[in-house]
Design a protein around this motif. Structure first.
Motif, mmCIF file in Angstrom:
data_model
loop_
_atom_site.group_PDB
_atom_site.id
_atom_site.type_symbol
_atom_site.label_atom_id
_atom_site.label_comp_id
_atom_site.label_asym_id
_atom_site.label_seq_id
_atom_site.Cartn_x
_atom_site.Cartn_y
_atom_site.Cartn_z
ATOM 1 N N CYS A 1 0.839 -1.207 0.000
ATOM 2 C CA CYS A 1 0.000 0.000 0.000
ATOM 3 C C CYS A 1 0.868 1.249 0.000
ATOM 4 N N LYS A 2 1.931 1.238 0.796
ATOM 5 C CA LYS A 2 2.822 2.393 0.856
ATOM 6 C C LYS A 2 3.544 2.603 -0.468
ATOM 7 N N VAL A 3 3.990 1.514 -1.092
ATOM 8 C CA VAL A 3 4.650 1.604 -2.398
ATOM 9 C C VAL A 3 3.685 2.164 -3.437
ATOM 10 N N ALA A 4 2.421 1.689 -3.379
ATOM 11 C CA ALA A 4 1.405 2.168 -4.318
ATOM 12 C C ALA A 4 1.183 3.663 -4.174
ATOM 13 N N VAL A 5 1.143 4.145 -2.914
ATOM 14 C CA VAL A 5 0.974 5.581 -2.664
ATOM 15 C C VAL A 5 2.121 6.372 -3.282
ATOM 16 N N ILE A 6 3.343 5.879 -3.079
ATOM 17 C CA ILE A 6 4.511 6.577 -3.614
ATOM 18 C C ILE A 6 4.499 6.591 -5.140
ATOM 19 N N VAL A 7 4.213 5.425 -5.741
ATOM 20 C CA VAL A 7 4.197 5.315 -7.215
ATOM 21 C C VAL A 7 3.128 6.225 -7.821
ATOM 22 N N VAL A 8 1.922 6.176 -7.255
ATOM 23 C CA VAL A 8 0.822 6.976 -7.797
ATOM 24 C C VAL A 8 1.095 8.465 -7.630
ATOM 25 N N ASN A 9 1.669 8.852 -6.512
ATOM 26 C CA ASN A 9 1.953 10.278 -6.304
ATOM 27 C C ASN A 9 3.077 10.774 -7.207
ATOM 28 N N VAL A 10 4.055 9.916 -7.483
ATOM 29 C CA VAL A 10 5.085 10.286 -8.461
ATOM 30 C C VAL A 10 4.452 10.437 -9.841
ATOM 31 N N LEU A 11 3.542 9.497 -10.205
ATOM 32 C CA LEU A 11 2.825 9.583 -11.477
ATOM 33 C C LEU A 11 1.988 10.862 -11.531
ATOM 34 N N MET A 12 1.321 11.180 -10.411
ATOM 35 C CA MET A 12 0.502 12.383 -10.342
ATOM 36 C C MET A 12 1.363 13.638 -10.486
ATOM 37 N N LEU A 13 2.558 13.605 -9.936
ATOM 38 C CA LEU A 13 3.488 14.729 -10.070
ATOM 39 C C LEU A 13 3.853 14.940 -11.539
ATOM 40 N N LEU A 14 4.158 13.864 -12.242
ATOM 41 C CA LEU A 14 4.539 13.947 -13.656
ATOM 42 C C LEU A 14 3.363 14.408 -14.518
ATOM 43 N N VAL A 15 2.172 13.830 -14.257
ATOM 44 C CA VAL A 15 0.983 14.207 -15.019
ATOM 45 C C VAL A 15 0.630 15.674 -14.762
ATOM 46 N N GLY A 16 0.766 16.102 -13.519
ATOM 47 C CA GLY A 16 0.498 17.498 -13.194
ATOM 48 C C GLY A 16 1.416 18.439 -13.954
ATOM 49 N N LEU A 17 2.699 18.076 -14.062
ATOM 50 C CA LEU A 17 3.653 18.891 -14.812
ATOM 51 C C LEU A 17 3.300 18.931 -16.298
ATOM 52 N N VAL A 18 2.893 17.771 -16.842
ATOM 53 C CA VAL A 18 2.486 17.721 -18.251
ATOM 54 C C VAL A 18 1.248 18.582 -18.479
ATOM 55 N N PHE A 19 0.302 18.505 -17.560
ATOM 56 C CA PHE A 19 -0.931 19.296 -17.670
ATOM 57 C C PHE A 19 -0.617 20.792 -17.616
ATOM 58 N N LEU A 20 0.327 21.147 -16.776
ATOM 59 C CA LEU A 20 0.784 22.542 -16.712
ATOM 60 C C LEU A 20 1.339 22.984 -18.063
ATOM 61 N N ILE A 21 2.149 22.130 -18.680
ATOM 62 C CA ILE A 21 2.771 22.457 -19.968
ATOM 63 C C ILE A 21 1.722 22.567 -21.060
ATOM 64 N N VAL A 22 0.762 21.608 -21.094
ATOM 65 C CA VAL A 22 -0.295 21.629 -22.105
ATOM 66 C C VAL A 22 -1.140 22.899 -21.970
ATOM 67 N N GLY A 23 -1.498 23.227 -20.729
ATOM 68 C CA GLY A 23 -2.295 24.430 -20.504
ATOM 69 C C GLY A 23 -1.556 25.687 -20.898
ATOM 70 N N ALA A 24 -0.272 25.753 -20.538
ATOM 71 C CA ALA A 24 0.535 26.933 -20.864
ATOM 72 C C ALA A 24 0.727 27.055 -22.369
ATOM 73 N N TRP A 25 0.943 25.938 -23.053
ATOM 74 C CA TRP A 25 1.116 25.966 -24.515
ATOM 75 C C TRP A 25 -0.150 26.473 -25.190
ATOM 76 N N THR A 26 -1.302 25.979 -24.744
ATOM 77 C CA THR A 26 -2.570 26.411 -25.331
ATOM 78 C C THR A 26 -2.807 27.890 -25.090
ATOM 79 N N TYR A 27 -2.469 28.338 -23.906
ATOM 80 C CA TYR A 27 -2.748 29.732 -23.530
ATOM 81 C C TYR A 27 -1.778 30.723 -24.172
ATOM 82 N N LEU A 28 -0.508 30.334 -24.297
ATOM 83 C CA LEU A 28 0.506 31.285 -24.738
ATOM 84 C C LEU A 28 0.923 31.116 -26.196
ATOM 85 N N ASP A 29 1.078 29.879 -26.665
ATOM 86 C CA ASP A 29 1.619 29.637 -28.002
ATOM 87 C C ASP A 29 0.491 29.441 -29.005
ATOM 88 N N ARG A 30 -0.364 30.450 -29.148
ATOM 89 C CA ARG A 30 -1.555 30.292 -29.975
ATOM 90 C C ARG A 30 -1.549 31.179 -31.214
#
Length: 271
Positions: free
Chosen positions: A5-34
């Motif tokens: 369970c602890k390993v799963a929490v760590i893995v999912v939160n690392v995945l969430m960190l990466l996805v959050g960064l990607v979402f930030l980039i996608v949002g910024a690209w849409t907003y700024l590079d248009r």
């Protein structure tokens, strides 16, 4: 079970960190590079464009994407701290905020789909009305619709909505009496126009007066390219939102799993 369970929490939160960064980039690209084409999605319900600087739905969704990505990064760090310190409080806080963020994400997805359908149904008429009532076609005069449509013509290498004769209905086109088509219908140096805002003809400087297939884009209308660009941008945001929502659900589930294990252990959680 506790270790898994602890390993799963760590893995999912690392995945969430990466996805959050990607979402930030996608949002910024849409907003700024248009390249201003995004403004053409601001068509109103009455198929007109307002020159008021209010955000359109794609800009709102992009801004929400940036905010959601940032929140996910913070919550993933909170979850990792909770797992590392075996803290039920931090894990519960992370899971609670993820539930709120997930519900907001669903609302944004639904709103994006509904608004995109409204924009698509009014887009053609709106572009035609914009050319008739707002198109100026001159770099020395500022009009948001006019500059955005010129950018679209240069970006997509096209001319008019349905064809180049659409500009015959324009009431504000400054060069209407001297040119047959706007200069942005000509084959230009695209990067020089977009970045430096100058007309640099790549084939024929007389193109505006005598447009042909070899020196202009009069054979290619813009409507399908503009609509396709808006739809592709919306699709990218929707797919990203769906992935984020799925990761958020995983984050909620593993956080609850670890909280329950911490609560059932009389000595606290031990990996």
């Amino acid at each position: 079970m506790a270790t898994c369970c602890k390993v799963a929490v760590i893995v999912v939160n690392v995945l969430m960190l990466l996805v959050g960064l990607v979402f930030l980039i996608v949002g910024a690209w849409t907003y700024l590079d248009r390249e201003d084409v995004l403004y053409l999605s601001k068509v109103n319900d009455d198929a007109t464009y307002s020159d008021v600087e209010l955000p359109g739905f794609l800009e709102v969704v992009a801004a929400v994407a940036i905010a959601s990505g940032g929140c996910m990064v913070v919550l993933s760090i909170l979850g990792l701290c909770g797992a590392g310190r075996n803290s039920r409080c931090l894990l519960a806080l992370s899971a609670g905020f993820l539930v709120v963020l997930f519900l907001l994400q669903l609302c944004v997805i639904a709103l994006t789909v509904l608004t995109q359908r409204r924009v698509e149904s009014n887009l053609h008429e709106g572009l035609m009305n914009g050319i008739r009532d707002q198109y100026i076609g001159n770099l020395n005069f500022v009009n948001r619709f006019s500059s955005s449509y010129d950018n679209a013509q240069v970006t997509f290498e096209c001319c008019g909505v349905d064809n180049y004769t659409d500009f015959g209905s324009s009431t504000k086109w400054i060069d209407r009496t001297s040119l047959k088509v706007p200069k942005t219908c000509c084959k230009l140096d695209k990067s020089r126009y977009i970045h430096d805002r100058v007309y640099v003809h790549s084939v024929d400087e007389r193109c505006g007066h005598k447009p042909f297939s070899n020196n202009s884009h009069i054979d290619k209308p813009c409507f399908e390219d503009i609509k396709g660009w808006i739809n592709e941008t919306v699709y990218m945001l929707l797919v990203s939102s769906a992935v984020v929502a799925g990761v958020q659900v995983l984050g909620i589930l593993v956080a609850i799993c670890m909280i329950r294990n911490l609560g059932s252990s009389p000595k606290g959680y031990e990996a």
